[in-house]
Design a protein around this motif. Structure first.
Motif, PDB file in Angstrom:
ATOM      1  N   ILE A  19       0.840  -1.196   0.000  1.00 38.32           N
ATOM      2  CA  ILE A  19       0.000   0.000   0.000  1.00 38.32           C
ATOM      3  C   ILE A  19       0.876   1.247   0.000  1.00 38.32           C
ATOM      4  O   ILE A  19       0.603   2.219  -0.718  1.00 38.32           O
ATOM      5  N   GLU A  20       1.958   1.233   0.781  1.00 35.33           N
ATOM      6  CA  GLU A  20       2.872   2.370   0.821  1.00 35.33           C
ATOM      7  C   GLU A  20       3.504   2.611  -0.551  1.00 35.33           C
ATOM      8  O   GLU A  20       3.580   3.747  -1.030  1.00 35.33           O
ATOM      9  N   LEU A  21       3.934   1.532  -1.222  1.00 34.12           N
ATOM     10  CA  LEU A  21       4.538   1.676  -2.546  1.00 34.12           C
ATOM     11  C   LEU A  21       3.533   2.181  -3.574  1.00 34.12           C
ATOM     12  O   LEU A  21       3.877   3.004  -4.428  1.00 34.12           O
ATOM     13  N   CYS A  22       2.298   1.708  -3.490  1.00 29.69           N
ATOM     14  CA  CYS A  22       1.254   2.205  -4.403  1.00 29.69           C
ATOM     15  C   CYS A  22       1.033   3.700  -4.190  1.00 29.69           C
ATOM     16  O   CYS A  22       0.893   4.456  -5.156  1.00 29.69           O
ATOM     17  N   GLY A  23       1.027   4.126  -2.949  1.00 33.63           N
ATOM     18  CA  GLY A  23       0.873   5.545  -2.644  1.00 33.63           C
ATOM     19  C   GLY A  23       2.007   6.362  -3.225  1.00 33.63           C
ATOM     20  O   GLY A  23       1.790   7.449  -3.782  1.00 33.63           O
ATOM     21  N   GLU A  24       3.234   5.838  -3.106  1.00 35.72           N
ATOM     22  CA  GLU A  24       4.381   6.547  -3.665  1.00 35.72           C
ATOM     23  C   GLU A  24       4.283   6.635  -5.185  1.00 35.72           C
ATOM     24  O   GLU A  24       4.652   7.653  -5.783  1.00 35.72           O
ATOM     25  N   LEU A  25       3.787   5.581  -5.835  1.00 32.45           N
ATOM     26  CA  LEU A  25       3.591   5.631  -7.283  1.00 32.45           C
ATOM     27  C   LEU A  25       2.539   6.664  -7.666  1.00 32.45           C
ATOM     28  O   LEU A  25       2.701   7.392  -8.651  1.00 32.45           O
ATOM     29  N   ILE A  26       1.475   6.742  -6.906  1.00 28.11           N
ATOM     30  CA  ILE A  26       0.417   7.712  -7.183  1.00 28.11           C
ATOM     31  C   ILE A  26       0.959   9.133  -7.055  1.00 28.11           C
ATOM     32  O   ILE A  26       0.689  10.002  -7.893  1.00 28.11           O
ATOM     33  N   ILE A  27       1.761   9.369  -6.008  1.00 30.61           N
ATOM     34  CA  ILE A  27       2.347  10.700  -5.818  1.00 30.61           C
ATOM     35  C   ILE A  27       3.267  11.043  -6.980  1.00 30.61           C
ATOM     36  O   ILE A  27       3.226  12.153  -7.525  1.00 30.61           O
ATOM     37  N   ALA A  28       4.116  10.090  -7.383  1.00 31.07           N
ATOM     38  CA  ALA A  28       5.044  10.336  -8.492  1.00 31.07           C
ATOM     39  C   ALA A  28       4.281  10.591  -9.784  1.00 31.07           C
ATOM     40  O   ALA A  28       4.648  11.475 -10.566  1.00 31.07           O
TER      41      ALA A  28
END
Length: 68
Positions: free
Chosen positions: A20-29
């Motif tokens: 979930i944390e990595l998905c959030g980072e992808l969304i931000i990027a």
């Protein structure tokens, strides 16, 4: 209707939380990319592909590692 029992019986799935944390980072990027698609290199950078795991066992990361 069943209600979860109280008293600190929460179970954490650390793998799911890391994903979930990595998905959030992808969304931000992706949102910072200004309408452009992220390149595979940018995605690898955001997901920290090829990096050694941090000593501590968690996903680590201070957030804000978004690539443009």
């Amino acid at each position: 209707m069943r209600v979860a029992p109280g008293g600190g019986t929460a179970v954490q799935d650390h793998v799911a939380l890391a994903e979930i944390e990595l998905c959030g980072e992808l969304i931000i990027a992706a949102s910072a990319a200004g309408g452009e698609r992220l390149s595979m290199e940018s995605i690898d950078l955001v997901l920290r592909v090829g990096e050694e795991p941090e000593a501590g066992g968690g996903p680590g990361g201070s957030g804000g590692s978004g690539a443009q």
